[in-house]
Every structure is written in C-alpha cells, then in structure tokens.
Design a protein around this motif. Sequence first.
Motif, PDB file in Angstrom:
ATOM      1  N   LYS A 324     -73.044  22.781  52.501  1.00  0.00           N
ATOM      2  CA  LYS A 324     -73.192  24.362  52.940  1.00  0.00           C
ATOM      3  C   LYS A 324     -71.503  24.955  53.053  1.00  0.00           C
ATOM      4  O   LYS A 324     -71.382  25.895  52.771  1.00  0.00           O
ATOM      5  N   LEU A 328     -69.537  27.500  50.784  1.00  0.00           N
ATOM      6  CA  LEU A 328     -68.797  28.537  51.349  1.00  0.00           C
ATOM      7  C   LEU A 328     -67.207  28.748  50.828  1.00  0.00           C
ATOM      8  O   LEU A 328     -66.777  29.811  50.407  1.00  0.00           O
ATOM      9  N   ARG A 331     -66.940  29.986  47.672  1.00  0.00           N
ATOM     10  CA  ARG A 331     -66.883  31.567  47.500  1.00  0.00           C
ATOM     11  C   ARG A 331     -65.360  31.954  47.829  1.00  0.00           C
ATOM     12  O   ARG A 331     -65.112  33.318  47.127  1.00  0.00           O
ATOM     13  N   ASN A 373     -70.929  33.785  55.605  1.00  0.00           N
ATOM     14  CA  ASN A 373     -71.401  33.932  54.608  1.00  0.00           C
ATOM     15  C   ASN A 373     -72.022  35.518  54.574  1.00  0.00           C
ATOM     16  O   ASN A 373     -72.072  36.214  53.599  1.00  0.00           O
ATOM     17  N   ASP A 377     -71.204  38.555  52.470  1.00  0.00           N
ATOM     18  CA  ASP A 377     -72.290  39.411  51.830  1.00  0.00           C
ATOM     19  C   ASP A 377     -71.966  40.731  52.120  1.00  0.00           C
ATOM     20  O   ASP A 377     -72.195  41.540  50.971  1.00  0.00           O
TER      21      ASP A 377
END
Length: 468
Positions: A324, A328, A331, A373, A377
Amino acid sequence: MQIFDSVQKKKVPFEPIRPGQATIYVCGPTVYDDAHLGHARSALSFDLLSRTLQALGYEVTLAKNFTDIDDKIIKKIRETGKSLKEITDYYIARYLEEMGALGVRRADIEPKATESLDAIQAMVERLLERGCAYRVDSGDIYFDTCKDTHYGEISHMLGDEEEARSRLCELKTGEKKHPRDFALWKACAGEEDVCFDTELGSGRPGWHIECSAMIEKHFRGNGEYTIDIHGGGADLLFPHHENEAAQTRCATGHEIAKYWMHNGFVQIDGEKMSKSLGNSFFLKDALAIYPGELLRYYLIGVHYRNDFNFNEVDLKAAKKRLDKLYRLKKRLTPGKAGEADAAFVTALKEAMADDLNTSKALAIVDEMVSEANEALDANPKDKVLKRTVLGNIAFVDELLGFGSSDAYAWFQHGVSDAERARIEALIEERNEAKKARDFARADAIRDELSTMGIALMDTPEGTKWEKL
C-alpha cells in the motif's frame, strides 16, 4: 526516550552518561556459519534503537563485535581444513552483506576478538592481580564468581542472590573452585588447537571476556559506567551478560553499562529457533525468496522484546500492507521529496521514543498512507501535497528503514532474469508496433503479457510494468 531496562525490569527514562551522546554495544555473531533469523532480529532491534536516538538528536556511537575465535570455529577448521581467517572473513562478509540487504546500518565500531588480544590480556592480568581469577593445572584461567558480591544482579537468575551465592560458593567442581566460575583464558590443548602466544601463555580467550575487554578498549565512561546501553538477544542475559558485568566490575571497579536491553527469541511456526531442534531458518534462504526490505518490515512488526513467530502466512500479509505504501509512492512518481509533515514526524518519533513501539509506528504510517491517498484523490495535481507525502516516506525510511525502493521495481520482485528479458523485449516490440500504428499487434502483446501476469502502465516516462 523511554527504554525497558532488563535489570530493573521496567521502562525507564534514558539518561545518558554524557548529555546528548549515546554509546551502545551489541553482542554480534560468532562467525562460523551463516546468519539466521535470530541474528537478523537482534541486528534490526538495535539498528532501530540507533536510528531512533539519532532522530531524537543524540550523537550515537554503536559497536557490534564479531567473535572470531571459539570452539565452534575450531570445529569448522577441523571439518573444512580451512584457516581461521578464511572461515571468519567469509562469514563476516556474508553477515554484513545479508544485514545490508535488511537495511541494517554498519556499526561505527566492529571489533574482533582476535584483534583485541592486548585488551583481553590486560583485563585478565588485572583480575589475577586482584585475586578475582585463578589459574588451574591445565593452564586455564578462571574467573572466581564468589569474589563478586553482586554476581546474579543483572539476570536475577539465582533467585535470592545472597543465599544462592553463599550456597554455590561452598561447592567444589573439578578444576574450578565453584560451579559458576567460567574460563577467561583457555590454555593450548594440543597441535590441533588454535592458539595465540601472549604473556598469559599459549592459548585463546574465553567467550565472556571478549566483550568486556573490547568495551573497555573502545569506550571511556564516566567512572561509574563504561557505556550507556548494552544489548543483545534474550538468550545472552545469562550467563553471558551476567559474566561480562561481573568481570568488568571486578577488573575496573565500575559497571559495564548503565542500561541493558534484550530482544526476544524467534520461533518458526511456534517453535523456538534452535539448531538442536533442526529448524534453524537461515537468513540467506529467506532472502532468496523475499526482498530484504520486506523481511525487515515483517520482523519489526512485532515489538523487539516479544518473541517472534515467523510464518509465511503473516509474511505475505505484511507484504500486502507494505504494498500500500508503494502504491502510494507510485502515484507520486516521478517527484521530489519536500519537507515531511511536522505532525507526522512528531507522531512517529513519539511512538519510537516509547521503547521502540514499532506496532504504533507502523499504524501511524498506515494512517498516513490512507489519508494521503484520500487527499490525492481530492487534489491530484497538488504539487505541495505530493512533495510533502514523498517527504513523509523519506522520513519513514530514515527512521524505520523501509520505503526507499523504486516504486515500480518493488512490484517486479520475483521475476527471473530470463522472464525480465522476455517482458522487456515484448514491451519494446509493443512500442515499435504503436509507432507503426499497428494497434492490433500492440494490443495482442499487451494481452500476451497479461496472461504472463504482467500489467502495463503507459506513463510520460515510458511504459512501466509490474507483476500481479
């Protein structure tokens, strides 16, 4: 900083001998075989301690020794026909390489027993002069535990120390005066033995004296203690650390360490790791399957004082959790790290300052990943946010030792060189097909890679891939 002192059996404030400085000595491996998970657990525990103290502003000096003369090493010499130096150099190099794969930083001081014979001889001579040691007919020199009125106070293994000491000191056992007495110097036992010529005679040091002598050689205390923290595995508390404390006390008149810290055992599926049980898990075997960074993340997930039950189910769960963080990071790639969020840094430091509370620290990292996150978003183009999150990940790496890998490379672990060559050849072929506007062929290649368990991502920096 709060640490759990094994002698006081409670958490206490860390108050160093010298303000702003921290001196740590950790018992390292006896280098006759490959490192196992127990070695890794100890190395990671004190690597975290060193990192935490540094993050809190202390100037840290960490020492970790190598026992490079021992009965087990002599047995290895006889079995292999190799020299002491060949065997110990090989296993020291292997140990350092494998610990490096776990992200364990090198110690500032890495003394070897064979390079510390001057200090060992000096300490044994001092003990003989003070009547705290004696030589037997074989030439061996023993420490007289009954000359130390505080023997047993480190480990509390003797129960009522005064009564137990009185009882033990009345017993006789072979060449030794008392059952608890231990060898400081072992006289040469024959042509096949490994011996060093010193003023103590031809022989080699006992195990316990090595650490005491090396600590006195490399550190200078304040007259009351030599070092701040002495650490090692829980199995070393007695007799090794008890004996170290006793001989240092009698030779110098001061305590070897102000605090004692010990990490728990490693079990494999619930059974204590031990070669005698035939279930020793060599670190090299784990590293052949899993990334060192994952093993580090998994092993620090349990508090250092607790026993650790190593099993692949939990290891795979740990990977999903660490994935996870890397999703991240993916991204945010490419990007430059900025200043980490002050509240996040403070929270992590506070968790680790609580006797290395890694469970809480990892939960804080999980929360940061989740919140980042959500923020991305809502604001996917927020450059300040991206730099801050990358700064957070960089601080995680600095304090906890994970998060530094390339985000895409992280998801490629387990791919063989042959598979990698095939994947990259197909990606190149797909790129050429796209340039030629042969989209049918490009799509077919993507489908072929998909059947191989490979996902493609077309980015401004080119086509990236990961193993699903």
